[in-house]
Design a protein around this motif. Structure first.
Motif, PDB file in Angstrom:
ATOM      1  N   ARG A  88      38.323  48.260  44.106  1.00 26.84           N
ATOM      2  CA  ARG A  88      39.168  48.958  43.460  1.00 26.84           C
ATOM      3  C   ARG A  88      40.370  48.286  42.940  1.00 26.84           C
ATOM      4  NH1 ARG A  88      41.946  51.407  47.270  1.00 26.84           N
ATOM      5  NH2 ARG A  88      40.631  50.762  48.915  1.00 26.84           N
ATOM      6  N   ASN A  89      40.863  47.116  43.812  1.00 29.18           N
ATOM      7  CA  ASN A  89      41.705  46.138  43.270  1.00 29.18           C
ATOM      8  C   ASN A  89      41.175  44.929  42.869  1.00 29.18           C
ATOM      9  OD1 ASN A  89      43.646  44.384  43.082  1.00 29.18           O
ATOM     10  ND2 ASN A  89      45.159  45.153  44.653  1.00 29.18           N
ATOM     11  N   VAL A  90      40.820  44.577  41.556  1.00 30.54           N
ATOM     12  CA  VAL A  90      40.167  43.633  41.375  1.00 30.54           C
ATOM     13  C   VAL A  90      40.735  42.293  41.581  1.00 30.54           C
ATOM     14  CG1 VAL A  90      38.885  42.589  39.148  1.00 30.54           C
ATOM     15  CG2 VAL A  90      39.245  45.050  39.231  1.00 30.54           C
ATOM     16  N   THR A  91      42.009  42.116  41.672  1.00 31.25           N
ATOM     17  CA  THR A  91      42.622  40.681  42.234  1.00 31.25           C
ATOM     18  C   THR A  91      42.207  40.323  43.380  1.00 31.25           C
ATOM     19  OG1 THR A  91      44.666  41.797  41.113  1.00 31.25           O
ATOM     20  CG2 THR A  91      44.716  39.743  42.139  1.00 31.25           C
ATOM     21  N   ASP A  92      41.972  41.432  44.308  1.00 33.35           N
ATOM     22  CA  ASP A  92      41.480  41.310  45.694  1.00 33.35           C
ATOM     23  C   ASP A  92      39.922  40.489  45.725  1.00 33.35           C
ATOM     24  OD1 ASP A  92      43.755  42.229  46.772  1.00 33.35           O
ATOM     25  OD2 ASP A  92      42.850  43.724  47.558  1.00 33.35           O
ATOM     26  N   CYS A  93      39.350  40.868  44.683  1.00 31.91           N
ATOM     27  CA  CYS A  93      37.871  40.574  44.591  1.00 31.91           C
ATOM     28  C   CYS A  93      37.685  38.968  44.514  1.00 31.91           C
ATOM     29  CB  CYS A  93      37.011  41.256  43.571  1.00 31.91           C
ATOM     30  SG  CYS A  93      36.956  42.770  43.402  1.00 31.91           S
TER      31      CYS A  93
HETATM   32  C1  LIG Z   1      46.250  44.344  44.525  1.00 22.74           C
HETATM   33  O1  LIG Z   1      46.289  43.704  45.779  1.00 22.74           O
HETATM   34  C2  LIG Z   1      47.126  42.829  45.822  1.00 22.74           C
HETATM   35  C3  LIG Z   1      47.420  42.088  46.978  1.00 22.74           C
HETATM   36  O2  LIG Z   1      46.167  41.879  47.448  1.00 22.74           O
HETATM   37  C4  LIG Z   1      48.755  43.282  45.286  1.00 22.74           C
HETATM   38  O3  LIG Z   1      49.762  42.525  45.101  1.00 22.74           O
HETATM   39  C5  LIG Z   1      48.669  44.045  43.996  1.00 22.74           C
HETATM   40  O4  LIG Z   1      49.806  44.777  43.749  1.00 22.74           O
HETATM   41  C6  LIG Z   1      47.348  45.011  44.053  1.00 22.74           C
HETATM   42  N1  LIG Z   1      47.248  45.658  42.736  1.00 22.74           N
HETATM   43  C7  LIG Z   1      47.141  47.023  42.596  1.00 22.74           C
HETATM   44  C8  LIG Z   1      46.981  47.482  41.087  1.00 22.74           C
HETATM   45  O5  LIG Z   1      47.150  47.588  43.388  1.00 22.74           O
END
Ligand SMILES: *[C@@H]1O[C@H](CO)[C@@H](O)[C@H](O)[C@H]1NC(C)=O
Ligand SMILES: *[C@@H]1O[C@H](CO)[C@@H](O)[C@H](O)[C@H]1NC(C)=O
Ligand SMILES: *[C@@H]1O[C@H](CO)[C@@H](O)[C@H](O)[C@H]1NC(C)=O
Ligand SMILES: *[C@@H]1O[C@H](CO)[C@@H](O)[C@H](O)[C@H]1NC(C)=O
Length: 653
Positions: A88-93
């Motif tokens: 869902r949160n690609v950064t976390d991947c």
């Molecule tokens: C995704 O997760 C990171 C922390 O791991 C957070 O800083 C970021 O805001 C999140 N992004 C969204 C779109 O939720």
């Protein structure tokens, strides 16, 4: 005495690259290579002899380096807490230690919490040292360096019970060897089914551009263009052994992965593997068939053809292909020219054979730098993928003509000289290996007091055999503790001192003997009695072989006829410079004739690379040379074996 070349080689590298005048290296730490390779460092590295990165452009006049790695093997998990809200949160991947695979949560095994594990990227001549720490509860392990000859160090080949004792939980083992043969190789666990649960990684041994006959064809040969293909279950690979009957039966994978990435088309949105290229440039892609199951995969790149330049570390006369089929253990190096409009293109992997019914496929992305994600990819091409009306390399049961849209391994021509002795009419020693299955009836298999090894395939209950022998590994490694193996463990021998089963089915330790430096010929024949069309990929440790012929039998072209032709010295040669290979998929119900120069003394496993076939006996050991020729193991090499002390009667009084 026979350990001498090994010691000399090690001393040489140590002195050249470390502290001269010392015989022991106390600063191994300084040679530690990073788990993640930074592409920017590749060129910058250059001729700086104080830099200790082993991933570098290889130069002909440069001293070899020490390349030290630490592997920690653990039980692990995909999509664990470290993956946060991915996908869902690609950064976390992309969080550290987050493994996604195809986005299905499962337990797995990992090396350094990566999938695949760290890539070994070195130059020919370097010394590779890997400290393996086994942190997997209740599992033993070893690592095999698939494609590396281990000349002078057969005890580093990593086959449990053949070249070393299994490394138990809590133990560490230092693999230490010089890499003399270049190529796209890989490393994987040779113990149980761990390879399929994640214990694998790529291993690239580069040579200087000046010695690669095909280097003029590509601009870049980078770690970021290594493509390791694996197959993957949504449960542990152990759960498929011996195999279920009704629910999730057999051993066909749920998915394929590219560099540990993929997407389950039914349910997930995990990131796909991306390979970046610059328009107008030519890239060497190193493609590794790291699969374990029986399904081959066909790889096609949307709108791009490829030029094959090497296979299993052996360069070939360049040939343009449109698609390539990989079996477990195969490697193909291709050049891809980034000459299409700036955009992103699909890399398509199609599961063939038994995986065709389930329409298992996977995608990766070839992305042109500068495209800035503006151009959307074409629609998901689905299982069918892209039209492959061009040449397909290594297709199942290929007709080998080169005209019917397919190319066989026998059509490939080596781009280096092949010693003429290799094609002489009579090999110095000829062996015949008929591989297939023993089918058990339920009554036979499940009797009180009998415990035959078997696997439950989709239909029959089988064990796998070579010459009716299901190979059973001994309790102590034959290389390091041959004298500890009870003579009764070995298969009976025929008049030529080769293993033979005369009762229809045997479970014993099978060792063929080949004289040192002989030109050895093996006629491999698929005598399997099951309906499935399987091209079993046979892998030879310690050597590359030349494929003289492959084919299928028919009414006029029979096994008897082929045997007679070989006995009369009439070789069915396809090429006068057959390409070298160490893994070869053999046509279903067909045959292959291979030859190799047995110039690497040791005990070398020769086996079907389908994991469940290897586990149930489709293997044999080839002993090259006499005991006196075989390098002795280093001092303090671990020992193991049975404990079956005689029972003494204690009489009272
Ligand atoms: C995704 O997760 C990171 C922390 O791991 C957070 O800083 C970021 O805001 C999140 N992004 C969204 C779109 O939720
Ligand atoms: C190759 O030829 C056979 C018959 O000779 C045919 O059945 C098959 O479809 C052909 N394959 C391709 C890829 O054209
Ligand atoms: C091997 O087994 C098959 C049947 O399982 C049998 O027909 C054949 O004769 C056996 N071969 C030998 C050499 O025993
Ligand atoms: C049998 O196989 C041989 C060799 O591959 C081939 O030349 C011949 O045409 C085949 N015969 C038939 C009847 O298919």
């Amino acid at each position: 005495m026979n350990g001498l070349p090994y010691l000399l080689a090690l001393t040489f590298v140590t002195l050249a690259a470390a502290n001269p005048g010392r015989t022991e290296l106390d600063n191994l730490e300084e040679f530690l290579q990073p788990d993640y390779i930074l592409e920017e460092e590749f060129q910058r590295e250059g001729r700086n002899r104080f830099n200790r990165r082993c991933y570098r452009p290889c130069l002909a006049d440069e001293a070899p380096r020490i390349c030290y790695y630490r592997f920690t093997l653990e039980d692990y998990v995909t999509l664990g807490a470290q993956c946060g809200a991915c996908p869902r949160n690609v950064t976390d991947c992309f969080n550290p230690q987050c493994i996604l695979a195809d986005g299905c949560e499962r337990g797995m095994l990992s090396v350094n919490r990566m999938l695949p594990g760290p890539s070994i990227q070195v130059c020919k001549g370097d010394r590779v040292i890997v400290d393996l720490k086994n942190a997997m509860p209740a599992r033993s392990t070893t690592i095999h360096w698939h494609g590396v000859f281990q000349r002078g160090t057969p005890f580093m080949d990593g086959v449990p019970s053949i070249t070393q004792c299994s490394i138990n939980e809590g133990q560490s083992f230092r693999y230490d060897f010089q890499v003399d043969n270049e190529g796209t190789h890989f490393w994987h666990s040779h113990d149980g089914f761990q390879k399929m649960d994640g214990i694998l990684g790529s291993m690239v041994i580069r040579e200087p551009r000046s010695t690669d006959p095909n280097s003029y064809l590509y601009d870049y040969d980078l770690a970021s263009h290594v493509m390791l293909i694996s197959d993957w279950f949504h449960v542990s690979a152990d759960d498929h052994f011996p195999g279920l009957r009704t629910h999730d039966a057999g051993q066909d994978p749920d998915a394929f992965l590219i560099n540990g990435q993929g997407r389950d088309p039914k349910s997930t949105e995990t990131p796909l593997a991306v390979f970046r290229v610059s328009h107008g440039r030519k890239y060497r892609f190193r493609i590794i068939g790291g699969t374990c199951g029986v399904c081959p995969v066909q790889l096609t790149i949307e709108s791009h053809s490829m030029t094959l330049i090497a296979t299993d570390g052996n360069s070939v006369k360049p040939i343009r292909i449109d698609s390539v089929v990989l079996y477990a253990g195969d490697r193909f190096d291709v050049v891809v020219e980034a000459s299409e409009p700036l955009s992103s293109y699909w890399i398509h992997l199609k599961g063939l054979g038994p995986c065709a019914a389930a329409r298992t496929y996977q995608l990766g992305i070839l992305r042109y730098i500068g495209d800035n994600y503006n151009t959307p990819l074409s629609a998901d091409p689905g299982y069918e993928g892209f039209p492959t009306n061009g040449l397909v390399l290594n297709a199942a049961d290929g007709p080998c003509s080169g005209h019917n849209n397919s190319l066989c391994i026998t059509n490939l021509v080596s781009s280096r000289p092949v010693e003429s002795e290799m094609l002489k009419p009579f090999a110095d020693i000829s062996l015949e290996m008929r591989y297939g299955f023993h089918t058990f009836t339920v009554q036979e298999l499940f009797q009180t007091g009998t415990h035959h090894r078997y696997f439950q395939s989709a239909e029959p209950i089988l064990s796998a055999t070579v010459n009716n022998i299901s190979n059973t590994f001994p309790p102590s490694p034959i290389l390091s503790q041959g004298a500890d193996i009870s003579p009764s463990s070995f298969c009976p021998l025929d008049s030529k001192q080769q293993p033979k089963c005369s009762s229809g089915y045997c479970e014993c330790f099978s060792v063929f003997r080949v004289p040192l430096n002989a030109v050895a010929q093996i006629l491999l024949v698929d005598v399997s009695n099951i309906p499935a069309v399987l091209n079993h990929p046979f892998h030879l440790h310690g050597h590359a072989f030349r494929t003289i012929a492959t084919g299928v039998f028919n009414q006029t072209h029979t096994l008897e006829g082929l045997r007679a032709a070989l006995q009369a010295g009439r070789l069915p040669i396809m090429s006068h410079k057959p390409a070298g290979k160490d893994t070869l998929a053999i046509p279903s119900k067909g045959y292959a004739v291979i030859r190799f120069r047995a110039n690497n003394p040791g005990f070398w496993l020769f086996h079907c690379h389908f994991l469940y076939h290897l586990a149930t006996g489709m293997s044999t050991v080839i002993q090259v040379g006499e005991h006196k020729n075989i390098p002795t193991v280093p001092r303090n090499f671990p020992r193991c074996g049975n404990f079956l002390n005689p029972v003494k009667l204690r009489l009272k009084g």
